[in-house]
Design a protein around this motif. Structure first.
Motif, PDB file in Angstrom:
ATOM      1  N   SER A 170       0.744  -1.165   0.018  1.00  0.00           N
ATOM      2  CA  SER A 170       0.009   0.027  -0.141  1.00  0.00           C
ATOM      3  C   SER A 170       0.994   1.278  -0.015  1.00  0.00           C
ATOM      4  N   ASN A 199       0.273   4.295  -2.334  1.00  0.00           N
ATOM      5  CA  ASN A 199       0.064   5.696  -1.933  1.00  0.00           C
ATOM      6  C   ASN A 199       0.890   6.837  -2.543  1.00  0.00           C
ATOM      7  N   GLY A 235       2.347   8.287   1.531  1.00  0.00           N
ATOM      8  CA  GLY A 235       2.542   8.592   0.132  1.00  0.00           C
ATOM      9  C   GLY A 235       3.283   9.885  -0.083  1.00  0.00           C
TER      10      GLY A 235
END
Lengths: 317, 317
Positions: B202, B206, B245
């Motif tokens: 993830s 991001n 991110g």
């Protein structure tokens, strides 16, 4: 444009679905080639695949990375005893259909959409073709399966998780565990074998004794160079191969990345080979087109088996 | 040409010698800067260091990699309670002298060779200077120590093992173990935090939402890009920072390598900064000099703390 594939899972259906990959031998048991295994190397990230097992298609998947050479998954256990220990592995993210699709029951719609040659499905027996592991299909078959399975294409795009190149990490983590548990190795041997995975330790030292600079950029500074296996660490047949200095090149980080993933290789004379999977524009941005092979040199006899392995098993021509 | 250093070990002597590193806080307890800590970042691979602890020099070492920002080693335990949790770490390969050298007993020879300013050794008290962790010394001091310690310089070169960049791996392996043991995290959270270490999962997703292409090569193809932490994974203050991110750039593999090791950074406006530690010729071979910043763009407000951290703590100006 994505390509579409059909996989006929047999006894390893559960493992491949739950761990997220496709795995096949490289050849038939007798050593002869098979289009259905060769297809593994023709997949690309973002291609789509339907999974047929036990009379039904219950899952569709998205290819999540390029095909790599990889040992037979240990989790196959007895199910894969007839297969060679080395094969092709394609990371795949699977999604369960809302309802299983039985090709047998939609055979009239399916027949005109299936390929005439190398079909995954035998229309007469209404079963998967015995020898067809992975077969190319048309977008039409894929859309039909989605429709019958009650999943909208659009929903699928958001359902399927983002691809990860972590598949190789996973394989290598398992091998690292095996090495740690191996009672016939000393602690020092284990340490060096594990360091070799990242191009460190005595492996790196051995490579530096054979190669002195990056064969593409010409850089000599060791702080900027990675010791990179030609026959990948995970695919070495013996511990010695993992540490063999002749099984290594000293490469700049982007050259290492491209070499490791099969976007480039070298011929026996040391000429750079660039895969058709690498866009010209990207090759240019990475400085591959006008590099003029500053340190081009033929491979040594001891290096040849390794670079040839790389060309046949890693390089995506 | 190598530089020469003198380290005054205190209670963490054993840990630093046996695990092969130097570690210091970044500042004094009150937050003020210290030349003796700043010196950590001035070391280079192949520099030499003498280790003084408990009235004697018993080891000499070779710097085995560049200084990195790193958490305080867990193995310090109670010995380092007054120090900040984040500091500088320099991988070092240590060699034991054939006999310990007592500076007190060779003080007449030592005095003329020691630096006048920032000396590691207090001539009047005949002890290590209280506040001097790492101090620059002349080659003369180093040679004197080798002579008194009964080791020939030539023998030393072959004794000291080849450097490894594996120091960071070691630190991060420890953090990974801590994450796995952490009972306040779910399995999914653990999985994502560990994947983030390699720029996967993830975290990568991001980053892709914030950055779309390599800021140096201009490449857009995600198969050729690495999600790279600005504030390094090992140095993030919270789990959220590891997955944020905004704490990431999408970089080509060689750009990622240089950025990760502090050979390059960016100013707030997105201009590429090149460290003086990177030779011009190597920068040219890596395509940094004529890249023309094809995708130069200022950092977003949410990215600024991270890129500033990178400039102060990773970039080797």
């Amino acid at each position: 444009m994505p390509n579409y594939w059909w996989v006929n899972h047999k006894r390893t259906f559960k493992q491949e679905i739950s761990s997220g990959y496709l795995w096949s031998p490289k050849t038939e048991a007798g050593g002869s080639r098979s289009q259905f295994y060769d297809n593994m190397r023709l997949t690309s990230p973002d291609d789509w695949v339907v999974s047929y097992a036990d009379t039904a298609i219950s899952y569709v998947g998205r290819i999540a990375g390029f095909c790599v050479t990889a040992p037979k998954p240990a989790e196959f256990g007895q199910a894969g005893t007839n297969w060679s220990v080395e094969g092709w592995r394609v990371p795949t993210e699977w999604v369960k259909l809302n309802r299983p699709v039985y090709p047998r029951s939609i055979i009239e719609q399916l027949v005109p959409l299936l390929p005439k040659k190398y079909s995954p499905f035998n229309v007469r027996t209404a079963r998967g073709n015995q020898k067809a592991y992975l077969a190319a299909i048309s977008e039409g078959v894929f859309d039909l399966v989605l429709r019958e399975g009650g999943v909208a294409r659009k929903a699928l795009e958001s359902l399927v998780r983002l691809a990860g190149a972590s598949s190789v990490d996973q394989i290598e983590d398992e091998i690292e565990l095996e090495i740690k548990r191996n009672r016939s190795l000393t602690e020092t041997e284990k340490d060096q074998l594990i360091k070799a995975r990242r191009g460190q330790g005595s492996y790196r030292k051995n490579v530096i004794e054979v190669e002195s600079s990056c064969r593409v950029t010409g850089i000599f500074n060791p702080n900027l160079l990675i010791a990179s296996h030609m026959r990948p660490w995970r695919s070495c047949a013996t511990p010695d191969e993992r540490l063999d200095g002749y099984n290594g090149l000293l490469l700049s980080p982007h050259i290492d990345f491209l070499f490791d993933r099969g976007f480039i290789s070298f011929d026996d004379q040391g000429h750079l080979l660039i895969s058709s999977r690498l866009a010209q524009a990207d090759a240019a941005k990475l400085g591959l087109l006008n590099c003029g092979a500053p340190t081009m040199k033929p491979f040594l006899p001891e290096q040849l088996p390794y670079i040839r392995y790389h060309r046949s098993n890693v390089f995506m021509s």
